[in-house]
Design a protein around this motif. Structure first.
Motif, short mmCIF file in Angstrom:
data_model
loop_
_atom_site.label_atom_id
_atom_site.label_comp_id
_atom_site.label_asym_id
_atom_site.label_seq_id
_atom_site.Cartn_x
_atom_site.Cartn_y
_atom_site.Cartn_z
N GLU A 1 30.05 -6.60 46.69
CA GLU A 1 28.34 -7.26 47.32
C GLU A 1 28.19 -7.21 48.80
O GLU A 1 28.79 -7.40 49.34
N HIS A 2 27.29 -6.43 49.38
CA HIS A 2 26.22 -6.48 50.42
C HIS A 2 25.31 -7.40 50.11
O HIS A 2 24.51 -7.34 49.18
N THR A 3 24.38 -7.74 51.14
CA THR A 3 23.38 -8.64 51.05
C THR A 3 22.71 -8.00 52.27
O THR A 3 23.51 -7.98 53.22
N LEU A 4 21.82 -7.22 52.60
CA LEU A 4 21.14 -6.81 53.19
C LEU A 4 20.27 -7.82 53.94
O LEU A 4 19.41 -8.13 53.21
N THR A 5 20.12 -7.95 55.51
CA THR A 5 18.98 -9.36 55.94
C THR A 5 18.47 -7.55 56.71
O THR A 5 18.80 -7.39 57.79
N ARG A 6 17.33 -8.46 57.26
CA ARG A 6 16.24 -8.05 58.52
C ARG A 6 16.24 -8.03 59.50
O ARG A 6 17.83 -9.51 59.74
N GLU A 7 15.97 -7.92 60.67
CA GLU A 7 16.60 -8.26 61.61
C GLU A 7 16.21 -10.67 62.30
O GLU A 7 16.57 -10.93 62.99
N ASP A 8 14.60 -10.84 61.04
CA ASP A 8 15.19 -11.68 61.28
C ASP A 8 15.69 -13.17 60.27
O ASP A 8 15.67 -13.62 60.52
N GLY A 9 16.85 -11.98 59.70
CA GLY A 9 17.73 -13.30 59.35
C GLY A 9 17.05 -13.29 57.65
O GLY A 9 17.40 -13.71 56.54
N GLU A 10 16.11 -13.16 57.11
CA GLU A 10 15.48 -13.00 56.23
C GLU A 10 16.98 -11.14 54.72
O GLU A 10 16.35 -10.24 55.33
N VAL A 11 16.74 -12.36 54.00
CA VAL A 11 17.22 -11.32 53.06
C VAL A 11 16.16 -10.37 52.39
O VAL A 11 15.61 -10.50 51.61
N ALA A 12 17.14 -8.89 52.66
CA ALA A 12 16.02 -8.01 51.82
C ALA A 12 16.56 -7.80 50.73
O ALA A 12 15.76 -6.99 50.09
N ALA A 13 18.12 -7.68 50.66
CA ALA A 13 18.50 -7.02 49.64
C ALA A 13 19.55 -7.25 49.09
O ALA A 13 20.59 -7.71 49.86
N THR A 14 20.28 -7.54 48.18
CA THR A 14 21.52 -7.93 47.82
C THR A 14 22.12 -6.51 46.22
O THR A 14 21.63 -6.27 45.53
N VAL A 15 22.82 -5.90 46.63
CA VAL A 15 23.66 -5.04 46.17
C VAL A 15 24.88 -4.98 45.36
O VAL A 15 25.85 -5.40 46.83
N SER A 16 25.36 -5.33 44.20
CA SER A 16 26.49 -5.53 43.17
C SER A 16 26.51 -4.37 42.78
O SER A 16 25.85 -4.21 42.15
N TYR A 17 28.41 -4.51 42.52
CA TYR A 17 28.65 -3.30 41.38
C TYR A 17 30.13 -3.64 41.80
O TYR A 17 30.90 -4.23 42.07
N VAL A 18 30.21 -2.72 40.68
CA VAL A 18 31.81 -2.67 40.18
C VAL A 18 32.34 -1.23 40.94
O VAL A 18 32.01 -0.02 40.38
N SER A 19 33.57 -1.50 41.22
CA SER A 19 34.55 -0.19 41.42
C SER A 19 35.62 0.08 41.18
O SER A 19 36.08 -0.96 40.78
N GLY A 20 36.57 1.08 41.45
CA GLY A 20 37.90 1.75 41.60
C GLY A 20 37.88 2.16 42.21
O GLY A 20 37.62 2.99 42.74
N LEU A 21 39.79 2.47 42.49
CA LEU A 21 40.08 3.68 43.33
C LEU A 21 41.11 4.50 42.60
O LEU A 21 41.97 3.99 41.86
N LEU A 22 40.83 5.53 42.96
CA LEU A 22 41.24 6.44 41.66
C LEU A 22 42.71 7.03 42.23
O LEU A 22 42.81 7.58 43.71
N ASP A 23 43.98 7.38 41.99
CA ASP A 23 44.90 8.62 41.94
C ASP A 23 45.10 9.73 42.13
O ASP A 23 44.35 9.89 40.35
#
Length: 78
Positions: free
Chosen positions: A25-47
């Motif tokens: 999960e990543h929360t992207l904020t503007r310079e003034d601290g306001e949340v601009a977007a939250t990105v959430s995803y499922v991932s895995g690590l491939l051998d």
């Protein structure tokens, strides 16, 4: 914008198998601290040799990270 990532949230995700996937999960904020977007995803690590997801991605990330705490993981054992 600034990114306040929440780390890897290691462990199985809902419906994600036996711990082979994890939620990021990543929360992207503007310079003034306001949340601009939250990105959430499922991932895995491939051998790439086995062409399968690794069984314990948190362990692999922790082994390769300079500072595992930045990823929300326990520090490497000494």
């Amino acid at each position: 914008m600034r990114d306040r990532g929440r780390g890897l949230g290691a462990g199985p995700t809902r419906g994600g198998g036996q711990g082979k996937t994890y939620r990021v999960e990543h929360t992207l904020t503007r310079e003034d601290g306001e949340v601009a977007a939250t990105v959430s995803y499922v991932s895995g690590l491939l051998d790439l040799r086995a062409r399968k997801l690794v069984a314990d991605p948190a362990r692999v990330w922790a082994e390769h990270a300079r500072d595992p705490a930045l990823l929300g993981l326990a520090p490497r054992p000494a």
